[in-house]
Write an enzyme that holds these catalytic residues in place. Structure first.
Site, PDB file in Angstrom:
ATOM      1  N   HIS A 281      33.756  -4.437  48.912  1.00  0.00           N
ATOM      2  CA  HIS A 281      32.666  -5.296  49.382  1.00  0.00           C
ATOM      3  C   HIS A 281      32.144  -6.172  48.240  1.00  0.00           C
ATOM      4  O   HIS A 281      32.022  -7.394  48.374  1.00  0.00           O
ATOM      5  CB  HIS A 281      31.500  -4.441  49.901  1.00  0.00           C
ATOM      6  CG  HIS A 281      31.778  -3.709  51.164  1.00  0.00           C
ATOM      7  ND1 HIS A 281      32.695  -2.687  51.244  1.00  0.00           N
ATOM      8  CD2 HIS A 281      31.241  -3.829  52.406  1.00  0.00           C
ATOM      9  CE1 HIS A 281      32.715  -2.215  52.477  1.00  0.00           C
ATOM     10  NE2 HIS A 281      31.836  -2.886  53.212  1.00  0.00           N
TER      11      HIS A 281
ATOM     12  N   HIS B  99      28.582   4.351  48.185  1.00  0.00           N
ATOM     13  CA  HIS B  99      29.332   4.177  46.946  1.00  0.00           C
ATOM     14  C   HIS B  99      28.509   4.739  45.798  1.00  0.00           C
ATOM     15  O   HIS B  99      27.270   4.741  45.845  1.00  0.00           O
ATOM     16  CB  HIS B  99      29.636   2.693  46.665  1.00  0.00           C
ATOM     17  CG  HIS B  99      30.862   2.181  47.345  1.00  0.00           C
ATOM     18  ND1 HIS B  99      32.137   2.576  46.992  1.00  0.00           N
ATOM     19  CD2 HIS B  99      31.008   1.292  48.354  1.00  0.00           C
ATOM     20  CE1 HIS B  99      33.013   1.947  47.755  1.00  0.00           C
ATOM     21  NE2 HIS B  99      32.357   1.164  48.596  1.00  0.00           N
TER      22      HIS B  99
ATOM     23  N   ASP C  21      31.258   2.652  41.175  1.00  0.00           N
ATOM     24  CA  ASP C  21      32.105   1.902  42.102  1.00  0.00           C
ATOM     25  C   ASP C  21      31.635   0.454  42.224  1.00  0.00           C
ATOM     26  O   ASP C  21      32.456  -0.475  42.253  1.00  0.00           O
ATOM     27  CB  ASP C  21      32.065   2.548  43.494  1.00  0.00           C
ATOM     28  CG  ASP C  21      32.446   4.010  43.472  1.00  0.00           C
ATOM     29  OD1 ASP C  21      33.223   4.394  42.592  1.00  0.00           O
ATOM     30  OD2 ASP C  21      31.960   4.751  44.341  1.00  0.00           O
TER      31      ASP C  21
END
Length: 283
Positions: free
Chosen positions: A200, A240, A244
């Site tokens: 993302h 996350h 990350d």
């Protein structure tokens, strides 16, 4: 034999020759020079002096040393940070294997996590909005290639997701205990996903960098703002870990740079070898 001859009789003399080892010994056509110990020590000292006689640090002046902080504050800051985090690392209590990982992002968003845990509807709405933002990233990146004929962002995304797949499968991190899932979140349907690293965030960074190259400043600012809100939401839902998301930012920059180098190499090959045989990646 007469007495006179006996008196003049001489004993044959023998000559003793002392063999000296040669200065050069050849073994398998490799010459080894035989030198005395004191000569070897002297030559080594001269050699070391010759290596350091032109060292860059020997040309420093007091103004250079004291001006380092003035003209290069960023490296100085990183140098101090290095010493600080060395002290932190070497005195830190390690997290035991029986405990969940410590994540500072989870600590910072603890109150938001409680709000989303108490309101599943709000969690689903925010997940849906986040999925819309992922669709915006995908649309823009494909648009730059298919419509504008600039494939760099698309190539960077392909590089990024390939690397993410390899790393994500190689080290499969445990899902956080307080994870708040939603069927509206991307990937839609509560399917499994790689935690390391965040696609993302990386995809948003790739799109934002392309917007800046094209001087689309307002759109880039919008994507950066939405990406920041996305980071806060992912930490709040425990979707996350902080690492990350941080690596996602770095990965977006790295693969955008690698895609640029790839496109430059394609342009050079075009100039050398003639026109493209496949115009789909020409820009």
């Amino acid at each position: 034999m007469t007495v006179e001859k006996l008196h003049h009789r001489t004993v044959p003399q023998t000559t003793t020759t002392i063999l000296q080892p040669p200065n050069n010994i050849s073994i398998n056509k490799i010459n080894l020079k035989n030198t005395h110990n004191h000569e070897t020590t002297t030559s080594l000292s001269h050699r070391w002096w010759w290596l350091f006689s032109d060292a860059f640090c020997l040309r420093w002046t007091a103004a250079d040393v004291f001006g380092l902080l003035k003209y290069h504050p960023v490296p100085c800051f990183f140098g101090v940070s290095l010493l600080f985090f060395m002290g932190v690392e070497y005195t830190l209590w390690m997290v035991p294997s029986s405990s969940p990982p410590f994540d500072i992002g989870f600590v910072a968003t603890a109150w938001l996590h409680r709000v989303l845990a108490a309101s599943p509807v709000l969690n689903t709405v925010l997940a849906g909005l986040n999925t819309v933002f992922v669709g915006m990233q995908t649309t823009y990146i494909l648009w730059t290639w298919v419509v504008e004929g600039r494939p760099r962002a698309t190539v960077a995304t392909l590089f990024m997701f390939t690397c993410r797949g390899i790393l994500g499968y190689s080290t499969q991190l445990p899902l956080p205990e307080e994870f708040l899932g939603s069927g509206a979140d991307f990937p839609v349907g509560n399917v499994s996903f790689f935690l390391f690293f965040s696609g993302h965030v990386a995809g948003s960074v790739i799109a934002s960098l392309d917007m800046r190259r094209m001087r689309r400043w307002e759109l880039a600012f919008l994507f950066d703002t939405l990406n920041l809100l996305q980071v806060v939401r992912l930490l709040s839902t425990r979707g996350h870990y902080t690492i990350d998301l941080a690596i996602g930012v770095g990965a977006g920059m790295l693969f955008d740079s690698l895609a640029g180098k790839y496109m430059n190499s394609v342009v050079v090959a075009k100039d050398v070898d003639g026109p493209y045989t496949n115009r789909a990646l020409s820009s």
